[in-house]
Design a protein around this motif. Sequence first.
Motif, PDB file in Angstrom:
ATOM      1  N   ARG A   1      27.016  25.042   2.818  1.00 21.45           N
ATOM      2  CA  ARG A   1      27.827  24.986   4.045  1.00 21.45           C
ATOM      3  C   ARG A   1      27.300  23.914   4.993  1.00 21.45           C
ATOM      4  O   ARG A   1      28.068  23.146   5.587  1.00 21.45           O
ATOM      5  CB  ARG A   1      27.810  26.352   4.734  1.00 21.45           C
TER       6      ARG A   1
ATOM      7  N   LEU B   1      28.558  20.405   4.419  1.00 28.75           N
ATOM      8  CA  LEU B   1      29.984  20.056   4.612  1.00 28.75           C
ATOM      9  C   LEU B   1      30.185  18.937   5.638  1.00 28.75           C
ATOM     10  O   LEU B   1      30.900  17.970   5.360  1.00 28.75           O
ATOM     11  CB  LEU B   1      30.789  21.297   5.016  1.00 28.75           C
TER      12      LEU B   1
ATOM     13  N   LEU C   1      32.397  22.101  -0.907  1.00 31.08           N
ATOM     14  CA  LEU C   1      33.121  23.336  -0.606  1.00 31.08           C
ATOM     15  C   LEU C   1      33.137  24.252  -1.830  1.00 31.08           C
ATOM     16  O   LEU C   1      33.010  25.474  -1.705  1.00 31.08           O
ATOM     17  CB  LEU C   1      34.554  23.012  -0.147  1.00 31.08           C
ATOM     18  N   ASP C   2      33.262  23.677  -3.015  1.00 30.93           N
ATOM     19  CA  ASP C   2      33.202  24.476  -4.240  1.00 30.93           C
ATOM     20  C   ASP C   2      31.839  25.142  -4.375  1.00 30.93           C
ATOM     21  O   ASP C   2      31.750  26.300  -4.794  1.00 30.93           O
ATOM     22  CB  ASP C   2      33.472  23.589  -5.465  1.00 30.93           C
TER      23      ASP C   2
ATOM     24  N   LEU D   1      29.809  26.022  -1.942  1.00 31.61           N
ATOM     25  CA  LEU D   1      29.794  27.127  -0.970  1.00 31.61           C
ATOM     26  C   LEU D   1      30.645  28.298  -1.470  1.00 31.61           C
ATOM     27  O   LEU D   1      30.208  29.462  -1.453  1.00 31.61           O
ATOM     28  CB  LEU D   1      30.324  26.623   0.392  1.00 31.61           C
ATOM     29  N   THR D   2      31.851  27.996  -1.919  1.00 36.63           N
ATOM     30  CA  THR D   2      32.788  29.047  -2.320  1.00 36.63           C
ATOM     31  C   THR D   2      32.249  29.848  -3.500  1.00 36.63           C
ATOM     32  O   THR D   2      32.267  31.086  -3.486  1.00 36.63           O
ATOM     33  CB  THR D   2      34.151  28.420  -2.672  1.00 36.63           C
TER      34      THR D   2
ATOM     35  N   ALA E   1      29.455  32.107  -2.480  1.00 39.81           N
ATOM     36  CA  ALA E   1      29.964  33.233  -1.680  1.00 39.81           C
ATOM     37  C   ALA E   1      30.623  34.273  -2.578  1.00 39.81           C
ATOM     38  O   ALA E   1      30.426  35.487  -2.391  1.00 39.81           O
ATOM     39  CB  ALA E   1      30.958  32.720  -0.637  1.00 39.81           C
ATOM     40  N   VAL E   2      31.383  33.806  -3.562  1.00 38.12           N
ATOM     41  CA  VAL E   2      32.058  34.732  -4.477  1.00 38.12           C
ATOM     42  C   VAL E   2      31.018  35.496  -5.316  1.00 38.12           C
ATOM     43  O   VAL E   2      31.131  36.709  -5.507  1.00 38.12           O
ATOM     44  CB  VAL E   2      33.062  33.980  -5.384  1.00 38.12           C
TER      45      VAL E   2
ATOM     46  N   PRO F   1      31.025  33.322   5.226  1.00 38.58           N
ATOM     47  CA  PRO F   1      29.983  33.047   4.236  1.00 38.58           C
ATOM     48  C   PRO F   1      29.205  31.771   4.557  1.00 38.58           C
ATOM     49  O   PRO F   1      29.792  30.758   4.951  1.00 38.58           O
ATOM     50  CB  PRO F   1      30.786  32.861   2.935  1.00 38.58           C
ATOM     51  N   GLY F   2      27.881  31.869   4.427  1.00 41.93           N
ATOM     52  CA  GLY F   2      27.021  30.710   4.628  1.00 41.93           C
ATOM     53  C   GLY F   2      26.647  30.444   6.073  1.00 41.93           C
ATOM     54  O   GLY F   2      25.797  29.606   6.342  1.00 41.93           O
TER      55      GLY F   2
END
Lengths: 164, 140
Positions: B94, B97, B109-110, B112-113, B116-117, B136-137
């Motif tokens: 994050r 970014l 972003l991928d 981070l995502t 988070a998932v 998230p983050g």
Amino acid sequence: MNQQNGAPGRSRREVVRAAALLALVGTAGGLPGCGLFEDEPDPPPAPDPLAPLITGALDLAARYEAAAAAVPELAERLRPIAEAHRAHAAELARVTGTTLPTATAAPPVVGDAQDRSGVLRGLREAERAGRNTARQACVEAPPERSALVGSIAAARATHLEVLS
Amino acid sequence: MSSELAAALAAEHAAIYAYGPIGVRLKGKAAEQAREAEAAHRGRRDSLILLLSQKGGEVPSAAAGYELPFPVTDEASALRLAIEIEERTAAVWRAALPATEGAERTSVLDGLTDAAVRATRWRRRAGITPVIVPFPGRPA
């Protein structure tokens, strides 16, 4: 034709054309007070690029709240997601200097509450669309907004995980 | 510009290391989940090494060992560490970014995502509620 109509006709056409051009400039360039008519209202300020993300977050929150109310056994799973969307809307409003609407629109239609998987499917579709919007917004955001919008995009992906 | 990405690489090195002791304490589906997570971190690490090498910046290498924040002695502590690793990794991604744009921003972003998932997936497996966090983050 022009010659037949004479000078007054042509000059009138030119005035009309000039007025139309001026009006265009007034709309596109946002030059207040440059319109032909003094009482013409200034064009509204361009909406913040994050405005659609705010309305999207409120819409998603309302969908989850309606689904949680209609299908109580899903409430425990759905309420935290609704709260996350409300938190996103509040933070986006703070960052953009927007006031959140106090009255929300009519609650969205949940569909057949007996059809649990149908309700979840509807939420998944809305959430997936919202995640894609937030991803795009993150990539387009200026640096100082990218982390917040990125967190929102990532959060929406985690919501999909909870719905899976 | 690249120091945030170098930090992401350092975090990925640490995550890969941590999944060693985590995987040892897990069985069945959870062990499989740990293997998938570790593979994903290796993939991110490799892309970052490539990217940072192309940029000609600093490319941190993995440390010989990492001090775990707490001992991993059983399934519960393994799950707790997996959650913490993913949360920390998400935070580092994050933070990268704002330093990126365009396709690089998308790939950060991928990172981070995905972290988070995975954190949510681990919280679910550990029975921790809520399984999601609103941002998230974001540093607490």
